[in-house]
Design a protein around this motif. Structure first.
Motif, PDB file in Angstrom:
ATOM      1  N   LEU A  22      53.490  68.782  58.715  1.00 30.05           N
ATOM      2  CA  LEU A  22      53.494  67.513  58.001  1.00 30.05           C
ATOM      3  C   LEU A  22      52.947  66.400  58.898  1.00 30.05           C
ATOM      4  CD1 LEU A  22      56.009  66.306  55.537  1.00 30.05           C
ATOM      5  CD2 LEU A  22      55.493  64.794  57.412  1.00 30.05           C
ATOM      6  N   TYR A  25      49.277  66.674  58.891  1.00 26.03           N
ATOM      7  CA  TYR A  25      48.763  66.134  57.627  1.00 26.03           C
ATOM      8  C   TYR A  25      48.769  64.610  57.652  1.00 26.03           C
ATOM      9  CZ  TYR A  25      48.938  64.645  52.741  1.00 26.03           C
ATOM     10  OH  TYR A  25      48.717  64.011  51.556  1.00 26.03           O
ATOM     11  N   ALA A  26      49.845  64.020  58.163  1.00 28.44           N
ATOM     12  CA  ALA A  26      49.946  62.563  58.193  1.00 28.44           C
ATOM     13  C   ALA A  26      48.885  61.957  59.107  1.00 28.44           C
ATOM     14  CB  ALA A  26      51.338  62.142  58.651  1.00 28.44           C
ATOM     15  N   ALA A  33      51.133  58.447  52.884  1.00 25.35           N
ATOM     16  CA  ALA A  33      51.251  59.828  52.394  1.00 25.35           C
ATOM     17  C   ALA A  33      52.112  60.656  53.336  1.00 25.35           C
ATOM     18  CB  ALA A  33      49.872  60.450  52.250  1.00 25.35           C
ATOM     19  N   GLY A  34      51.998  60.426  54.633  1.00 20.30           N
ATOM     20  CA  GLY A  34      52.830  61.143  55.597  1.00 20.30           C
ATOM     21  C   GLY A  34      54.290  60.788  55.475  1.00 20.30           C
ATOM     22  N   SER A  37      55.655  62.333  52.258  1.00 22.85           N
ATOM     23  CA  SER A  37      55.806  63.773  52.447  1.00 22.85           C
ATOM     24  C   SER A  37      57.001  64.085  53.334  1.00 22.85           C
ATOM     25  CB  SER A  37      54.542  64.359  53.060  1.00 22.85           C
ATOM     26  OG  SER A  37      53.450  64.157  52.204  1.00 22.85           O
ATOM     27  N   ASN A  40      60.102  63.762  51.310  1.00 26.66           N
ATOM     28  CA  ASN A  40      60.250  64.919  50.419  1.00 26.66           C
ATOM     29  C   ASN A  40      60.780  66.138  51.166  1.00 26.66           C
ATOM     30  OD1 ASN A  40      59.415  63.609  48.117  1.00 26.66           O
ATOM     31  ND2 ASN A  40      57.267  64.144  48.423  1.00 26.66           N
ATOM     32  N   VAL A  41      60.266  66.388  52.352  1.00 25.01           N
ATOM     33  CA  VAL A  41      60.732  67.536  53.140  1.00 25.01           C
ATOM     34  C   VAL A  41      62.209  67.360  53.493  1.00 25.01           C
ATOM     35  CG1 VAL A  41      60.526  68.666  55.387  1.00 25.01           C
ATOM     36  CG2 VAL A  41      58.486  68.192  54.043  1.00 25.01           C
TER      37      VAL A  41
END
Length: 68
Positions: A22, A25-26, A33-34, A37, A40-41
């Motif tokens: 993650l 990704y961020a 968005a990071g 996310s 959410n995790v």
């Protein structure tokens, strides 16, 4: 190793490993968005922790929820 014997406390660090990709990704996308996310995790991990934690014996309480 039998997975049924793993406690939620022992499995939690494994779930936290999901934050590593993650972070990758961020770094490649927007910081918002990071953050979304990551939230959410953490929500999924906390729900799984609660779902797999041990429960009290239902026979400890009288039926109907009243004490006599």
């Amino acid at each position: 190793m039998v997975l049924e014997g793993v406690s939620p406390r022992a499995a939690l660090p494994v779930g936290l490993l999901a934050l590593v990709p993650l972070a990758w990704y961020a770094l490649g996308s927007s910081p918002v968005a990071g953050i979304v996310s990551a939230i959410n995790v953490l929500l999924v991990l906390s729900c799984l922790y609660v779902a797999f934690s041990p429960v009290d014996d239902p026979h400890d309480h009288p039926p109907g929820g009243t004490s006599s």
